[in-house]
Each structure stands twice: as structure tokens, then as C-alpha cells.
Design a protein around this motif. Structure first.
Motif, PDB file in Angstrom:
ATOM      1  N   CYS A  11       0.813  -1.213   0.000  1.00 50.27           N
ATOM      2  CA  CYS A  11       0.000   0.000   0.000  1.00 50.27           C
ATOM      3  C   CYS A  11       0.849   1.267   0.000  1.00 50.27           C
ATOM      4  CB  CYS A  11      -0.964  -0.006   1.179  1.00 50.27           C
ATOM      5  SG  CYS A  11      -0.153   0.119   2.797  1.00 50.27           S
ATOM      6  N   LEU A  12       2.102   1.150   0.406  1.00 46.74           N
ATOM      7  CA  LEU A  12       2.974   2.335   0.407  1.00 46.74           C
ATOM      8  C   LEU A  12       3.247   2.837  -1.009  1.00 46.74           C
ATOM      9  CD1 LEU A  12       5.518   1.333   3.209  1.00 46.74           C
ATOM     10  CD2 LEU A  12       3.811   3.164   3.328  1.00 46.74           C
ATOM     11  N   PHE A  13       3.247   1.945  -1.972  1.00 38.36           N
ATOM     12  CA  PHE A  13       3.522   2.364  -3.347  1.00 38.36           C
ATOM     13  C   PHE A  13       2.419   3.280  -3.875  1.00 38.36           C
ATOM     14  CE2 PHE A  13       6.213  -1.319  -2.809  1.00 38.36           C
ATOM     15  CZ  PHE A  13       7.349  -0.994  -3.520  1.00 38.36           C
ATOM     16  N   ASP A  14       1.217   3.157  -3.307  1.00 39.90           N
ATOM     17  CA  ASP A  14       0.105   4.016  -3.740  1.00 39.90           C
ATOM     18  C   ASP A  14       0.274   5.456  -3.252  1.00 39.90           C
ATOM     19  OD1 ASP A  14      -1.080   1.793  -4.889  1.00 39.90           O
ATOM     20  OD2 ASP A  14      -2.227   1.307  -3.078  1.00 39.90           O
ATOM     21  N   LYS A  15       1.179   5.660  -2.315  1.00 40.91           N
ATOM     22  CA  LYS A  15       1.388   6.996  -1.758  1.00 40.91           C
ATOM     23  C   LYS A  15       2.505   7.769  -2.464  1.00 40.91           C
ATOM     24  CE  LYS A  15      -0.150   5.759   2.939  1.00 40.91           C
ATOM     25  NZ  LYS A  15      -1.156   6.814   3.222  1.00 40.91           N
ATOM     26  N   ILE A  16       3.168   7.167  -3.447  1.00 41.56           N
ATOM     27  CA  ILE A  16       4.275   7.828  -4.136  1.00 41.56           C
ATOM     28  C   ILE A  16       3.741   8.960  -5.015  1.00 41.56           C
ATOM     29  CG2 ILE A  16       6.174   7.542  -5.780  1.00 41.56           C
ATOM     30  CD1 ILE A  16       6.402   4.645  -4.875  1.00 41.56           C
TER      31      ILE A  16
END
Length: 563
Positions: A11-16
Motif C-alpha cells: 500500500c505504500l507504493f500508492d502513496k508515491i
């Protein structure tokens, strides 16, 4: 390229987002906290993007909160576009544009002891942390943050931030993970002791607590910290280091220091780094450090086996340090602990461990006062930093500096400092390449006389000062005790006659007019020098001139006894 080694849950990749998108979160008047300490572990891309947006027309001036000074990608980039409104708790003169704006008053700067700032944020003294920008090596699956080489005030800024931008920097070695020890004190009245009893004690977590839901966005970065190698020790620094070693050995011989040396603290800069490096050739082994910033010399002392444990809030990631670190990451990771700034500089821990504090002032005076911040008393050179934290609480406090600056044109030892950051209540020992001044137990008056007497006697012994009959033209003959010098009273009679003759032939009207003008000027706020010169030209005597001034200002009367 960011991958699962850096972002450890999908889910962190969605915050890039891009740096430009992240910069839109920062608006006019915000309090913006940034990670890092000195040019170590600070964010870069987001502030560069913000500076560009301001240059292109965005109306935005912000207050920057940090651990200490940070790199030019923040302070210089934003200062050049007038994007900084306020600055706390420290800045360094190396960021020239910001320095100029602080000294002209266009940026409000509040200088603070560094151990105070995080807890005062926690107490809510300065308002909200609107945005925190944090440089990280990685983000864990639970949202906790793996920091780089600089901790500073990051944990407290993250704790209170409304929005959090994380710059994940792929240039930071992941082998740093585990070097950090993140601990946040409770607020009074629930606060307890900080349980650090040895330099290497670990009392917290390797990560900054955050949470996935609190991370607003992630920016990818690969910009390295803006740090140069420190200059090699020169002859002056080597002499200072030799004097330091001699002094520490002297203290051990007299039982004032234990045989196993107490933890050391060293300030920032080439002089401090060079002086600390002087310990490499000393007899001292198994040294430990409880300090603020760990500079190049610390890594060299670890490598050669002199330093076995070092605690700080950051290390200086110069090219030399990174080269040494990458050769043997485990060596340094096992010996270095990186803590929050309010723990590394905490008075309680400094006193408990018995830290020997060594810092470098701009100047110090014969009364035992030191100036760390102001040039000529009015221009800020840099903040006080952590020197006050250590110098007020150390077991032994030492200021070391070359005796002169600017190629020998300016003395660093002055009659009285132009600005006092450290009074005689906080200082113990001063060391230059010329020697050691130990003022412990001396009153300011005795300290002044002792310093003068020591300098005078040393100059005689070294032949720098000639005293006839002592170190030159001495015939070693006994002085005749019956030789008595008597005054020739005719000399006084001749002088009185000369004065009376001069008074008889001078223009008394001109004398009276000049003395009257002097008295009127003395009763006002005029510069008296022109009136004094006019009076002398009319042949007014020194006694007459002093008499006029005595009528206006009175006569000095000493108060009570000194003791």
C-alpha cells in the motif's frame, strides 16, 4: 527505483507522488519540521520543488523547524526566494543567504539550547507542526520509519505533525538499520528518568513510530547529503590537541579523572575534529563518546580501536566517512548509537555519565566568559547549538580554540567578550596552542590576575619579554640594602615655576571660554573630544580640565569591599 526493500508493504507504493505534488501540501504561514541534524539526513527534493514554485509565483513563506542546521537544498534554496519567515532552533553561517536575512531582520530567528526544543514542541509552546518532511532509508510494513545518518528532532516532529511527507532516499545504505535508538520522554508529571547508564545502552526502538495512515505521501530521492571532507589538522590544531592530552593526563595523575577515561563530547567543525583526532596518539584506550554530532575523527578512532562505543544524534556523512563505513558496516553499526537530539543532549544523562565536554568558541575573555554565536556582539555567526547543554552539565568542561583568527590578525582571547553565551558560571578550562588556563575555583578577579600573571611569567621565561636584571644583563650581585633613593625636591619647584609662568602669559579669556564650552558640552550629549582639544590649545591645564569635568560628573567613589 523504490522497491520492496525500501517500501515494505504494497500500500505504500500508492502513496508515491512527485516532489512538485508534495510541495503543494505546504502553504503560506505553515510551521514545517524537517528531519536531520546538520547536513545529515535532511530532506531535499520537496523543498527544492517548493522553492521553484515560489520562484514561479507561489505566495509562501514558512517557519522551518529542525534539529540544527540543514543543507542548502532547504535553507539556501528557500532563502533565495524569500520563502523563509522564521527559523528555529539553530542555523549555521555556511548558508549565506539565510545568514544575511537573519542579520537584516527579514527572517525571525530564535536561538535555543538544542536539548530544549523537542520538549517545548511537545508542550505546545510554538503551535502546531503543520507538515513534517522526513528523509528515510525505508518504511516498514507498520508505517514505522527507518532513518538515515541524522536523527535530530525527527521523532517529536513526526509525533505532532498534521501531515507527513517521507522522502525515501535510495542512496542511504540499508545497513544503517538497527543503528538508531528512538526514545521519547513522557511529559511532566509522568516523566521518569532516562534509563541510560552506559554510553551504549539502548532504551528505545530502532524505528520512528508513525503509522501507515499518518503518512500523507512518499517522494523518491537519491540526492546525497551536502557534506565536504573536513580539512586536515594543521600545526595549531595539533598543538591544541597535545595540550588537551597533557591536561587530561595531568587530571588523572591528580586523581580528578578515573584511569578509565570518562565519555567524551566534541563540538562541530574542523578545529573540534582535529583536536579530537589528537587522541589517536595518546595513551588513552577504550574511549567512549556521548556526543551530539559524530564527525570524521570518530570514525577514524573507531577504526584504529581507540573508541569502542559512540552515541550521538547524527554522524557527518562526508565522502571520507561513507568510504570508511562501506568498508565495514558492521564495525560501525555495532559501535554507534544514534538517538533523538533531546536524549543525546539531555542534561540528566550528561551529568549521570560524567561527560567531558569539549567545544570551540569564537572568542573567550580573561574573566572566563565565552562567545559562541556573535561576531563583534551584533552579527549572528551561527546558533549556540548544543554547546550550552554540555558546558553547563559536563563533568569537566573545556573550550579549545586557536589563540588568533583571520591569519593571526584577530585575537580569540579578549579582555571581555562582545557577547556572552557561556558565563564564568559554566566554564572550567580553556585551551589554545599556547597552553591551558584552568579557572576552576577562581573568582573572575583572581582569574584575570592569574591569567595575566601566568602570561607575564611565561613570556619572561621564554625570553619574549625582557626584564633587565632578571633574564638579561643580570650580574647576580647582591643588592646593597643601605642604598636609599631620595627625591630631589628642586624638580617639583622648577615644574611649579614653569606652570606659573605659562599661566601668566596665556590668553586667560580664551582659556575661560574653552572651559565654559567644555562644561556646557559635558552637561549635554555632545562628543567631548573637540572641546578637550580646544581647551588644550588655549593652554588650559590638565587640572583645570579635570576640575570642570568633576563639577559635571562628580568623582568616582568605590563601593563596598570585593569580598
Amino acid at each position: 527505483m523504490l522497491d520492496a526493500t525500501r517500501l515494505r508493504t504494497p500500500c505504500l507504493f500508492d502513496k508515491i507522488v512527485s516532489a512538485d505534488e508534495a510541495a503543494t501540501l505546504i502553504t503560506d504561514g505553515m510551521n514545517v519540521g524537517v528531519s536531520g541534524f546538520t547536513p545529515s539526513g535532511y530532506p531535499k527534493k520537496t523543498t527544492l520543488a517548493l522553492a521553484k514554485a515560489i520562484k514561479d509565483g507561489k505566495k509562501c513563506r514558512i517557519n522551518i523547524w529542525s534539529g540544527a542546521s540543514v543543507g542548502p537544498e532547504i535553507e539556501e534554496a528557500l532563502a533565495e526566494v524569500s520563502g523563509i519567515s522564521g527559523r528555529m532552533p539553530y542555523y549555521a553561517a555556511s548558508n549565506k543567504t539565510l545568514s544575511r536575512q537573519i542579520n537584516t531582520g527579514s527572517v525571525t530567528y530564535i536561538d535555543q539550547h538544542l536539548s530544549h526544543f523537542a520538549q517545548q514542541i511537545d508542550y505546545g509552546f510554538y503551535g502546531d507542526v503543520d507538515v513534517a518532511i522526513v528523509e528515510a532509508a525505508a518504511i516498514n510494513a507498520d508505517g514505522s520509519i527507518v532513518l538515515g545518518p541524522g536523527v535530530g528532532n525527527t521523532p517529536m516532529l513526526v509525533k505532532h505533525a498534521k501531515k507527513i511527507i517521507v522522502e525515501v532516499n535510495t542512496s542511504i545504505p540499508l545497513t544503517l538499520e538497527g543503528m538508531h535508538d528512538i526514545y521519547i520522554c513522557s511529559k511532566p508529571p509522568e516523566r521518569t528518568e532516562i534509563p541510560i547508564y552506559h554510553v551504549g545502552d539502548r532504551i528505545g526502538s530502532p524505528y520512528v513510530s508513525c503509522g501507515l495512515d499518518r503518512i500523507t505521501c512518499i517522494v523518491e530521492s537519491d540526492i546525497v547529503d551536502h557534506v565536504r571532507n573536513l580539512s586536515a589538522p594543521d600545526d595549531t590544531s595539533k598543538k591544541i590537541a597535545a595540550n588537551l592530552v597533557d591536561f587530561l593526563e595531568h587530571e588523572q595523575r591528580h586523581g580528578r579523572l578515573p584511569q578509565q577515561m570518562l565519555p567524551l563530547q566534541s563540538g562541530v567543525g574542523s578545529i573540534a575534529n582535529a583536536v579530537l583526532m589528537g587522541l589517536a596518539e595518546s595513551k588513552f584506550d577504550n574511549l567512549t563518546m556521548y556526543s551530539e554530532i559524530l564527525q570524521d575523527s570518530v570514525f577514524k578512532l573507531i577504526k584504529c580501536g581507540k573508541v569502542t562505543q559512540a552515541s550521538g544524534c547524527a554522524f557527518t556523512p562526508s565522502p571520507t566517512v561513507w568510504e570508511m563505513y562501506k568498508e565495514d558496516p558492521e564495525l560501525y553499526r555495532n559501535r554507534i548509537v544514534l538517538r533523538p537530539l533531546d536524549i543525546s543532549n539531555n542534561p540528566e544523562v550528561i551529568r549521570r555519565l560524567g561527560v567531558i565536554s569539549m567545544n570551540t568558541p569564537l572568542e573567550f575573555d580573561i574573566y572566563g566568559q565565552a562567545n559562541s554565536t556573535h561576531v563583534m556582539g551584533n552579527r549572528m555567526m551561527n546558533g549556540i547549538g548544543g554547546s550550552g547543554d554540555y558546558m553547563r552539565n559536563g563533568y569537566l568542561t573545556i573550550f579549545s580554540t586557536p589563540s588568533t583568527a583571520k591569519g593571526g590578525n584577530i585575537s580569540s582571547v579578549v579582555p571581555m567578550v562582545s557577547h556572552a553565551d557561556h558565563t564564568e558560571h559554566d566554564t572550567m578550562v580553556f585551551i589554545t596552542e599556547q597552553g591551558v588556563a584552568d579557572i576552576r575555583g577562581l573568582s573572575p578577579l583572581k582569574g584575570e590576575m592569574a591569567a595575566h600573571a601566568y602570561e607575564y611569567q611565561t613570556d619572561i621565561e621564554k625570553g619574549k619579554r625582557t626584564v633587565i636584571g632578571v633574564n638579561k644583563f643580570a650580574d647576580n650581585k647582591a643588592v646593597k640594602t643601605n642604598d636609599v633613593i631620595t627625591a630631589d625636591l628642586s624638580v617639583a619647584e622648577r615644574q611649579i615655576a614653569r606652570v606659573n609662568e605659562m599661566k601668566a602669559h596665556r590668553d586667560q579669556h580664551a582659556v575661560d571660554a574653552s572651559l565654559k564650552a567644555l562644561k556646557e558640552a559635558a552637561n549635554g550629549e555632545a562628543n567631548l573630544m573637540p572641546y578637550l582639544i580646544d581647551a588644550v590649545k588655549t593652554y588650559a591645564t590638565l587640572g583645570e580640565i579635570c576640575g570642570v569635568l568633576r563639577e559635571v560628573f562628580g568623582e568616582y567613589q568605590q563601593g563596598g569591599n570585593l569580598f
